[in-house]
Design a protein around this motif. Structure first.
Motif, PDB file in Angstrom:
ATOM      1  N   PRO A  27      69.072  78.314  -3.496  1.00  0.00           N
ATOM      2  CA  PRO A  27      70.450  78.350  -3.992  1.00  0.00           C
ATOM      3  C   PRO A  27      71.327  77.250  -3.414  1.00  0.00           C
ATOM      4  N   GLY A  28      72.198  76.699  -4.271  1.00  0.00           N
ATOM      5  CA  GLY A  28      73.182  75.728  -3.812  1.00  0.00           C
ATOM      6  C   GLY A  28      72.605  74.482  -3.192  1.00  0.00           C
ATOM      7  N   ALA A  29      71.396  74.079  -3.587  1.00  0.00           N
ATOM      8  CA  ALA A  29      70.702  72.958  -2.954  1.00  0.00           C
ATOM      9  C   ALA A  29      70.542  71.800  -3.928  1.00  0.00           C
ATOM     10  N   SER A  30      70.115  70.666  -3.402  1.00  0.00           N
ATOM     11  CA  SER A  30      69.773  69.512  -4.222  1.00  0.00           C
ATOM     12  C   SER A  30      68.637  68.768  -3.547  1.00  0.00           C
ATOM     13  N   SER A  31      67.884  68.004  -4.328  1.00  0.00           N
ATOM     14  CA  SER A  31      66.734  67.296  -3.749  1.00  0.00           C
ATOM     15  C   SER A  31      66.420  66.039  -4.543  1.00  0.00           C
ATOM     16  N   GLN A  32      65.767  65.108  -3.864  1.00  0.00           N
ATOM     17  CA  GLN A  32      65.237  63.893  -4.477  1.00  0.00           C
ATOM     18  C   GLN A  32      63.813  63.699  -3.944  1.00  0.00           C
ATOM     19  N   TRP A  33      62.924  63.232  -4.805  1.00  0.00           N
ATOM     20  CA  TRP A  33      61.504  63.144  -4.429  1.00  0.00           C
ATOM     21  C   TRP A  33      60.863  61.966  -5.143  1.00  0.00           C
ATOM     22  N   LEU A  34      60.018  61.222  -4.412  1.00  0.00           N
ATOM     23  CA  LEU A  34      59.300  60.072  -4.951  1.00  0.00           C
ATOM     24  C   LEU A  34      57.881  60.086  -4.400  1.00  0.00           C
ATOM     25  N   ALA A  35      56.891  59.835  -5.277  1.00  0.00           N
ATOM     26  CA  ALA A  35      55.486  59.833  -4.850  1.00  0.00           C
ATOM     27  C   ALA A  35      54.726  58.726  -5.556  1.00  0.00           C
ATOM     28  N   VAL A  36      53.777  58.134  -4.838  1.00  0.00           N
ATOM     29  CA  VAL A  36      52.871  57.129  -5.391  1.00  0.00           C
ATOM     30  C   VAL A  36      51.451  57.587  -5.077  1.00  0.00           C
ATOM     31  N   ASP A  37      50.601  57.695  -6.106  1.00  0.00           N
ATOM     32  CA  ASP A  37      49.234  58.202  -5.938  1.00  0.00           C
ATOM     33  C   ASP A  37      48.215  57.229  -6.522  1.00  0.00           C
ATOM     34  N   TYR A  38      47.059  57.177  -5.881  1.00  0.00           N
ATOM     35  CA  TYR A  38      45.884  56.515  -6.442  1.00  0.00           C
ATOM     36  C   TYR A  38      44.876  57.625  -6.736  1.00  0.00           C
ATOM     37  N   VAL A  39      44.497  57.768  -8.012  1.00  0.00           N
ATOM     38  CA  VAL A  39      43.657  58.879  -8.435  1.00  0.00           C
ATOM     39  C   VAL A  39      42.348  58.352  -9.009  1.00  0.00           C
ATOM     40  N   ALA A  40      41.242  58.702  -8.373  1.00  0.00           N
ATOM     41  CA  ALA A  40      39.904  58.371  -8.848  1.00  0.00           C
ATOM     42  C   ALA A  40      39.258  59.649  -9.389  1.00  0.00           C
ATOM     43  N   PRO A  41      38.125  59.535 -10.093  1.00  0.00           N
ATOM     44  CA  PRO A  41      37.516  60.749 -10.666  1.00  0.00           C
ATOM     45  C   PRO A  41      37.184  61.834  -9.645  1.00  0.00           C
ATOM     46  N   ARG A  42      36.804  61.435  -8.410  1.00  0.00           N
ATOM     47  CA  ARG A  42      36.377  62.446  -7.448  1.00  0.00           C
ATOM     48  C   ARG A  42      37.226  62.486  -6.173  1.00  0.00           C
ATOM     49  N   TRP A  43      38.258  61.660  -6.106  1.00  0.00           N
ATOM     50  CA  TRP A  43      39.107  61.686  -4.919  1.00  0.00           C
ATOM     51  C   TRP A  43      40.488  61.142  -5.269  1.00  0.00           C
ATOM     52  N   ARG A  44      41.422  61.298  -4.347  1.00  0.00           N
ATOM     53  CA  ARG A  44      42.778  60.818  -4.535  1.00  0.00           C
ATOM     54  C   ARG A  44      43.433  60.587  -3.188  1.00  0.00           C
ATOM     55  N   VAL A  45      44.453  59.728  -3.174  1.00  0.00           N
ATOM     56  CA  VAL A  45      45.255  59.503  -1.977  1.00  0.00           C
ATOM     57  C   VAL A  45      46.662  59.167  -2.430  1.00  0.00           C
ATOM     58  N   GLY A  46      47.662  59.596  -1.677  1.00  0.00           N
ATOM     59  CA  GLY A  46      49.030  59.349  -2.099  1.00  0.00           C
ATOM     60  C   GLY A  46      50.013  59.352  -0.943  1.00  0.00           C
ATOM     61  N   LEU A  47      51.159  58.734  -1.182  1.00  0.00           N
ATOM     62  CA  LEU A  47      52.282  58.731  -0.255  1.00  0.00           C
ATOM     63  C   LEU A  47      53.491  59.320  -0.967  1.00  0.00           C
ATOM     64  N   PHE A  48      54.357  60.005  -0.214  1.00  0.00           N
ATOM     65  CA  PHE A  48      55.540  60.606  -0.831  1.00  0.00           C
ATOM     66  C   PHE A  48      56.677  60.639   0.176  1.00  0.00           C
ATOM     67  N   GLY A  49      57.866  60.751  -0.345  1.00  0.00           N
ATOM     68  CA  GLY A  49      59.050  60.881   0.485  1.00  0.00           C
ATOM     69  C   GLY A  49      60.116  61.649  -0.273  1.00  0.00           C
ATOM     70  N   GLY A  50      61.034  62.257   0.458  1.00  0.00           N
ATOM     71  CA  GLY A  50      62.049  63.035  -0.221  1.00  0.00           C
ATOM     72  C   GLY A  50      63.191  63.442   0.693  1.00  0.00           C
ATOM     73  N   ARG A  51      64.126  64.137   0.107  1.00  0.00           N
ATOM     74  CA  ARG A  51      65.313  64.621   0.803  1.00  0.00           C
ATOM     75  C   ARG A  51      65.723  65.937   0.157  1.00  0.00           C
ATOM     76  N   VAL A  52      66.093  66.915   0.972  1.00  0.00           N
ATOM     77  CA  VAL A  52      66.601  68.191   0.480  1.00  0.00           C
ATOM     78  C   VAL A  52      67.888  68.509   1.225  1.00  0.00           C
ATOM     79  N   ARG A  53      68.939  68.826   0.479  1.00  0.00           N
ATOM     80  CA  ARG A  53      70.170  69.319   1.090  1.00  0.00           C
ATOM     81  C   ARG A  53      70.214  70.818   0.826  1.00  0.00           C
ATOM     82  N   TRP A  54      70.039  71.607   1.896  1.00  0.00           N
ATOM     83  CA  TRP A  54      69.830  73.047   1.774  1.00  0.00           C
ATOM     84  C   TRP A  54      71.170  73.800   1.714  1.00  0.00           C
ATOM     85  N   GLU A  55      71.208  74.845   0.865  1.00  0.00           N
ATOM     86  CA  GLU A  55      72.288  75.847   0.878  1.00  0.00           C
ATOM     87  C   GLU A  55      73.686  75.219   0.943  1.00  0.00           C
ATOM     88  N   ASP A  56      73.920  74.128   0.246  1.00  0.00           N
ATOM     89  CA  ASP A  56      75.148  73.389   0.473  1.00  0.00           C
ATOM     90  C   ASP A  56      76.407  74.156   0.049  1.00  0.00           C
TER      91      ASP A  56
END
Length: 545
Positions: A435-464
């Motif tokens: 409730p009363g929150a907001s967020s931003q999120w960004l992710a970059v992934d490399y996806v192969a048929p049998r494996w994957r790897v990724g980086l992500f970052g974000g921000r959450v403003r809780w219960e504002d």
């Protein structure tokens, strides 16, 4: 909490699977919201390899393929056990973990079960064994909790009290947690174009990647009766997928001492339409209505609540709730448009908790009680089309709309009628940020048929919203620097081995001014009194092949 015992149990259950399979006992995998198959389906849609319509209204039972064999004979298979463990170093961090609440320390969810099919009847029994060390951490400071009414648990939310309340504990008690949940269980009858049944599984409604405003897998599933389309229905205007249900929401053990208000009804309807002339566009509508109810026997009678207008309970005097049990709602319009030639997609969900009183009201206050999600995805095939690089971004905003200057506005997911709000056993059943929150999120992934790897970052403003509900005291001079914000980043790894599927997510976060602990004038506070909490979260998922 006997974490090692549960881990050992999962290993013992997993090992016989390979032996049993050699002895012709069938094993299958339960496909769930947010798992690797679900994510790869979304990626395949960017390249035009999968359709998008029914994907925006999904659950485990509709995502898992039926069993092979003679339809008139009994077919059955065991679910390969799935283990999820979450470790938090300093404070709770638990988003879209279903019935599991991951507190500080190690938390575990172990799921297995069986699927049985005969004729048009199918039974999915997929219970979950849950456990959490639940190590203590600092809660809100005393000056924030003074307004908590008598009869409320010391762990209950200290700010969402009156007039808009919610059952959202800061911590689920003192001792370690142990529970068994029905999990992703469903009894369904395929009646041709529609399927009817009973279920306790999670559902995800809408196009969101991280947040679904109306229904998500952030809490335990809702026990309910349901009716849904078995597959998208073809019409002259395109295909339509739909879901309709009535169920019950229960209170957590850390809210209040009144047993008479422990149950609420909830009715929901979701529709997703794909135009015949634009098969890569899906537009939808979702609505959920919840209210106090006297017992489980009356829950099915609330099925038609989604067809009624209950006015504007936010504007009603608080005393009315003692005389006429009202109803609250969350509804949204959503869309996702995929451009396969470019490997690109955009999505949006616009939600409100109150219908406009008139066309004039809509035009003058379109943002009244609103929340929204905006997102995009882009992918490019690499290595002879076998692998893919993908970028995802999403913004969700559920903070109070500026229309509060002209008329009452409630915090998203809270209620003055159903004091537990839009929750199931103490967790929000909509967007994970709460409730009363907001967020931003960004992710970059490399996806192969049998494996994957990724980086992500974000921000959450809780219960504002809660920050601005505090009494008009000296702390009101300080609110511009008193927000409770998490900054986070991390890495995700996953793959298939001879032992099964493994997925790991490592998140490092810094929660600034945790639980609004800094409530004195800006620039004059002793740095030792500011409560910033660094936290490391490790999530591991494992399932045998």
């Amino acid at each position: 909490m006997r974490i090692r015992l549960i881990v050992a149990l999962s290993v013992l259950v997993a090992r016989p699977a390979g032996v049993a399979q050699a002895q012709t006992v069938a094993f299958t995998r339960l496909e769930t919201i947010g798992n690797d198959t679900d994510d790869r389906t979304r990626l395949a849609q960017l390249f035009g390899q999968r359709t998008t319509g029914a994907y925006l209204l999904r659950s485990a039972s509709s995502m898992t393929p039926g069993l092979m064999g003679e339809p008139r004979r009994v077919r059955w298979a065991l679910f390969a056990p799935e283990l999820m463990t979450v470790g938090n170093s300093s404070i709770t961090f638990s988003l879209n973990d279903g019935a599991l609440w991951a507190g500080r320390g190690w938390s575990l969810a172990l799921r297995t079960g069986v699927r049985v099919e005969v004729g048009r009847l199918s039974v999915t029994l997929a219970p979950e064994l849950l456990g959490s060390e639940n190590i203590p951490y600092d809660l809100a400071p005393p000056e924030v909790t003074l307004a908590r009414p008598s009869g409320r648990s010391l762990y209950s939310s200290p700010w969402h009290i009156r007039p808009f309340s919610i059952d959202l504990p800061q911590r689920f008690g003192d001792p370690p947690l142990r529970a068994v949940d029905l999990g992703q269980s469903t009894l369904a009858v395929d009646a041709g174009p529609v399927t009817v049944g009973l279920s306790s599984e999670n559902e995800w409604w809408g196009p969101g990647i991280r947040n679904a405003i109306v229904l998500s897998n952030n809490a335990a599933g809702i026990p309910r009766l349901f009716l849904r389309t078995s597959r998208p229905l073809a019409t002259p205007l395109g295909t339509v997928a739909a879901r309709w249900f009535a169920g019950g929401l229960t209170e957590s053990r850390f809210f209040d001492r009144d047993p008479a208000n422990d149950l609420r009804s909830i009715a929901g309807v979701g529709i997703a339409w794909t135009p015949r002339w634009e098969p890569d566009l899906t537009v939808g509508f979702a609505r959920a209505v919840y209210a106090p109810v006297s017992g489980w026997g009356r829950v099915p009678l609330r099925l038609f609540d989604v067809l009624r207008d209950f006015g504007r309970p936010t504007n009603a005097p608080p005393g009315d709730s003692l005389q006429i049990p009202g109803r609250d709602q969350v509804y949204s319009l959503f869309a996702r448009w995929v451009f396969p030639a470019d490997g690109f997609a955009v999505h949006a969900e616009w939600a409100r908790t109150e219908f406009p009183a008139s066309l004039r009201d809509l035009l003058t206050h379109p943002n009244h009680t609103q929340g929204y999600t905006l997102g995009l995805e882009w992918a490019r095939p690499v290595r002879r089309q076998r692998d893919a690089v993908r970028v995802q971004a999403e913004v969700t905003y559920l903070e109070m709309s500026p229309s509060y200057r002209n008329r009452p506005v409630s915090t998203f997911y809270t209620s003055r009628r159903a004091v537990q709000g839009y929750t199931q056993r103490g967790q929000v059943i909509g967007a994970a940020i709460g409730p009363g929150a907001s967020s931003q999120w960004l992710a970059v992934d490399y996806v192969a048929p049998r494996w994957r790897v990724g980086l992500f970052g974000g921000r959450v403003r809780w219960e504002d919203d809660a920050l601005y509900f505090f009494p008009n005291t000296a702390i009101s001079l300080n609110k511009w620097c008193s927000h409770d914000v998490s900054l986070l980043g991390g890495v995700s790894l996953g793959g298939e081995t001879r032992w099964g599927r493994v997925h790991m997510t490592l998140t490092r976060s810094e929660r600034l001014n945790t639980f609004f602990y800094h409530l004195t004038q800006c620039g004059l506070v002793d740095p030792q009194l500011v409560r910033d909490v660094p936290n490391t979260t490790l999530q591991l998922r494992f399932s045998p092949p």
